[in-house]
Design a protein around this motif. Structure first.
Motif, short mmCIF file in Angstrom:
data_model
loop_
_atom_site.label_atom_id
_atom_site.label_comp_id
_atom_site.label_asym_id
_atom_site.label_seq_id
_atom_site.Cartn_x
_atom_site.Cartn_y
_atom_site.Cartn_z
N ILE A 262 4.74 35.59 70.90
CA ILE A 262 3.74 35.63 69.83
C ILE A 262 2.52 36.45 70.27
CG2 ILE A 262 2.02 34.20 68.62
CD1 ILE A 262 4.21 32.03 68.45
N THR A 263 2.10 36.25 71.51
CA THR A 263 0.93 36.99 72.03
C THR A 263 1.27 38.45 72.31
OG1 THR A 263 0.30 34.92 73.14
CG2 THR A 263 -0.92 36.89 73.72
N ALA A 264 2.43 38.68 72.92
CA ALA A 264 2.80 40.05 73.30
C ALA A 264 2.99 40.94 72.07
CB ALA A 264 4.08 40.02 74.12
N PHE A 265 3.56 40.37 70.99
CA PHE A 265 3.83 41.17 69.79
C PHE A 265 2.76 40.99 68.72
CE2 PHE A 265 8.05 40.63 71.73
CZ PHE A 265 8.43 41.96 71.83
N PHE B 140 -1.15 44.75 76.57
CA PHE B 140 -2.02 45.70 77.26
C PHE B 140 -1.19 46.85 77.85
CE2 PHE B 140 -3.52 46.87 81.53
CZ PHE B 140 -4.83 47.29 81.31
N LEU B 141 -0.09 46.51 78.53
CA LEU B 141 0.75 47.52 79.17
C LEU B 141 1.49 48.36 78.13
CD1 LEU B 141 2.20 45.42 82.13
CD2 LEU B 141 0.56 47.30 82.28
N SER B 142 1.92 47.74 77.03
CA SER B 142 2.61 48.50 75.99
C SER B 142 1.66 49.51 75.36
CB SER B 142 3.17 47.56 74.91
OG SER B 142 2.13 46.97 74.16
N SER B 143 0.39 49.12 75.22
CA SER B 143 -0.60 50.04 74.68
C SER B 143 -0.85 51.20 75.64
CB SER B 143 -1.91 49.29 74.42
OG SER B 143 -2.94 50.18 74.06
N ASN C 37 -6.47 43.31 73.49
CA ASN C 37 -5.33 43.63 74.36
C ASN C 37 -4.93 45.09 74.23
OD1 ASN C 37 -5.29 40.87 74.91
ND2 ASN C 37 -3.69 40.45 73.42
N LEU C 38 -4.82 45.56 72.99
CA LEU C 38 -4.36 46.93 72.75
C LEU C 38 -5.40 47.96 73.17
CD1 LEU C 38 -2.66 46.50 69.24
CD2 LEU C 38 -1.55 46.61 71.47
N LEU C 39 -6.65 47.72 72.83
CA LEU C 39 -7.69 48.70 73.14
C LEU C 39 -7.99 48.76 74.63
CD1 LEU C 39 -10.18 48.19 70.16
CD2 LEU C 39 -8.58 50.07 70.53
N THR D 142 -4.64 46.73 85.66
CA THR D 142 -3.83 45.64 85.10
C THR D 142 -4.16 44.31 85.76
OG1 THR D 142 -2.03 47.22 84.69
CG2 THR D 142 -1.47 44.88 84.63
N ALA D 143 -4.31 44.32 87.09
CA ALA D 143 -4.60 43.08 87.81
C ALA D 143 -5.94 42.49 87.37
CB ALA D 143 -4.61 43.34 89.32
#
Length: 234
Positions: free
Chosen positions: A60-63, A100-103, A149-151, A159-160
């Protein structure tokens, strides 16, 4: 006939049909019975149930699927405060990090074109205050979490650091939501909705952003004062 009017009448007809067919099941007693059955299943299959809930929350959070608040309250009702705090805290942070990583590596152009107008404010905040800016956004969400997350994936933050600051920054708000969920789970009658404990929990839910904003302002003011003092000594 106007299309909107037709759609409205159709919607009313569907709602009326659902109430006629299932209205007798939409009772507090039936909801409590379902909760009791789920609680018994979780008690007998705790590890499996916790894993399913964890993965569902992570997805839910990732997508960026709407409904995380409801799922948070549900987790508190089913798993209790401490178990749900561990599950939700880590699942939400891992899911946020995946977004975050997908963005950063997959959706950069789409995020830039869709939300580029808000990116300048994020970049300015990160440049000025670094990880503290992300922490303040987590504590007092000026933007929705999915947007943060995306921005953030388009900024230079590592990332860490994103994971660690998000884990800490989202924890207080998560705890407040889960506390409200545990209070809702204890309601046995409609009068319980106005019980002091439930009202206090939802008052805390409403006051939390205000208190958090005040705390962050004090921290920032203290930081500025100490910087001025050290510059004066230099």
């Amino acid at each position: 006939m106007n299309k909107k009017l037709i759609f409205g009448l159709l919607l009313i007809a569907i709602i009326a049909l659902l109430i006629t067919q299932f209205g007798d099941q939409l009772t507090l007693e039936n909801a409590k019975a379902q909760q009791a059955e789920l609680a018994l299943y979780i008690k007998q299959n705790f590890v499996l149930a916790a894993a399913v809930y964890f993965l569902a929350y992570l997805a839910i959070t990732a997508f960026s699927i709407p409904g995380a608040a409801v799922v948070t309250l549900l987790g508190a009702a089913l798993f209790g405060f401490w178990a749900s705090l561990i599950l939700v805290s880590f699942a939400s942070t891992l899911g946020a990090t995946l977004a975050f990583l997908s963005s950063r590596f997959l959706l950069r152009d789409w995020v830039q074109s869709k939300f580029g107008d808000k990116l300048s404010a994020i970049n300015l905040g990160v440049e000025k205050d670094g990880a503290f800016y992300l922490f303040s956004l987590r504590l007092i969400p000026v933007f929705p979490f999915f947007l943060i997350n995306l921005l953030m994936g388009l900024t230079p933050i590592s990332t860490a650091r994103f994971y660690l600051v998000s884990q800490i920054g989202m924890l207080p708000g998560t705890a407040v939501y889960l506390n409200a969920g545990t209070q809702l789970a204890q309601i046995d009658s409609l009068s319980g909705i106005v019980s002091p404990s439930v009202l206090a929990s939802f008052a805390l839910l409403g006051l939390f952003p205000i208190v958090a904003k005040w705390v962050m302002a004090k921290i920032k003011q203290s930081d500025k004062t100490s910087n001025k003092a050290s510059n004066g000594e230099a």
